[in-house]
Design an enzyme around this catalytic site. Structure first.
Site, PDB file in Angstrom:
ATOM      1  CG  HIS A 186      31.082  29.191  26.939  1.00 38.81           C
ATOM      2  ND1 HIS A 186      32.223  29.865  26.965  1.00 38.81           N
ATOM      3  CD2 HIS A 186      30.080  29.764  26.491  1.00 38.81           C
ATOM      4  CE1 HIS A 186      31.860  31.018  26.732  1.00 38.81           C
ATOM      5  NE2 HIS A 186      30.488  31.095  26.668  1.00 38.81           N
ATOM      6  N   GLY A 200      39.508  34.239  37.101  1.00 39.20           N
ATOM      7  CA  GLY A 200      40.104  33.947  35.971  1.00 39.20           C
ATOM      8  C   GLY A 200      39.468  33.898  34.729  1.00 39.20           C
ATOM      9  CD  GLU A 243      48.735  38.904  33.580  1.00 42.50           C
ATOM     10  OE1 GLU A 243      49.239  40.105  33.738  1.00 42.50           O
ATOM     11  OE2 GLU A 243      49.632  37.995  33.940  1.00 42.50           O
ATOM     12  CB  ALA A 270      42.452  31.149  40.894  1.00 38.34           C
TER      13      ALA A 270
END
Ligand code: OAD
Length: 272
Positions: A141, A213, A241, A257
């Site tokens: 990204h 994550g 989560e 993490a």
């Protein structure tokens, strides 16, 4: 570990202790898998930088609960009016410049130094993996540490033009006056071709994918774990989560993490 379902034996143990026990056992199994894998590839998302103070995107306190990504982070909106994007970038940018790698970034760098990790594929644009010492990082990204002229493609280091970014509504290029844009992928933009093909090649040849994550909500990045799985890799997820893709995982450890990854590295050092 995710679920913490009762078994015949674990039902007798109080829930928190049982979850800790299951997490411990998953960590030991993951350490064993990593140690004996041929090629381990890590795939990271915003959650790995959460303990460095950077916000994640989704969830109750995520960035997208305060900002509309279609307005502040889409190429369509940037092309129409880059001011909205730059307002947002200025607001969240300060923390990017001061953030430091956390124990999770360091653990992945250590894993690579121990020759147990081939590379890190990241959706993050914060450069924290490299600052933690990871050498092979595939950024799918982009990287917010660079700013590019949308007209002549001149490149600037963000750190060198922060004053200008703070001063100007829409910072412009010294050479041609074009609007500048951080070298990050906005919604509606294609991913960088070379980085994404390399990422595909890496996940196809991995026998273990260590995802950390990420909610896997954004394609095409989100397809990588599934491609790895179809190519025969085991999938490990470390996430604070439950996520919508837990079923794809061979191992899942729920927790920060920055705590779990150092424990995995430690376990690799002490296990056969
Ligand atoms: P998300 O915000 O969608 O997901 C972050 C994940 O990290 C969630 O599953 C959280 O549960 C988890 N998490 C939070 N804190 C954690 C911690 N301390 N330890 C472990 N896990 C933790 O972020 P991404 O999946 O990275 O794209 O989002 C993918 C893409 O969506 C981003 O790259 C960005 C965004 O829109 C673009 O901008 C193109």
């Amino acid at each position: 570990m995710s679920g913490c379902k009762s078994t015949k034996y674990s039902a007798a143990i109080p829930t928190r202790a049982r979850c800790r026990l299951e997490a411990y056992s998953a960590i030991m199994s993951i350490a064993h898998e990593i140690k004996h894998a041929r090629r381990v590839v890590a795939f990271t998302g915003a959650g790995i930088s959460a303990e460095s103070g950077l916000g994640t995107f989704r969830g109750k306190d995520g960035l997208w609960s305060k900002y509309d990504p279609a307005v502040v982070a889409s190429i369509e909106s940037f092309t129409q009016d880059p001011r909205k994007f730059w307002e947002f970038a200025r607001e969240i940018g300060r923390i990017f410049l001061t953030a430091k790698p956390n124990a999770a970034h360091t653990a992945l760098a250590e894993l690579a130094a121990m020759k147990h990790l081939d590379c890190v594929i990241t959706q993050n644009v914060d450069g924290l993996h490299q600052r933690a010492g990871s050498k092979r990082v595939i950024e799918i990204h982009g990287n917010a540490g660079r700013v590019i002229c949308t007209r002549c493609l001149a490149e600037y280091a963000t750190a060198k033009i922060v004053d200008r970014i703070a001063r100007e509504d829409v910072p412009t290029c010294d050479r041609c006056g074009g609007s500048l844009k951080p070298d990050v992928i906005l919604f509606g933009e294609p991913l960088p071709k070379r980085a994404f093909s390399l990422a595909l090649k890496k996940v196809r040849s991995a026998d273990l994918l260590l995802a950390v994550g990420t909610s896997l909500e954004v394609y095409p990045a989100a397809s990588l774990p599934e491609i790895a799985k179809k190519s025969g890799a085991k999938i490990v997820s470390i996430d604070s989560e439950r996520t919508g893709w837990d079923d794809l995982c061979d191992y899942k450890v729920s927790g920060p993490a920055g705590e779990i990854l150092p424990r995995i590295v430690q376990a690799i050092k002490i296990t056969f």
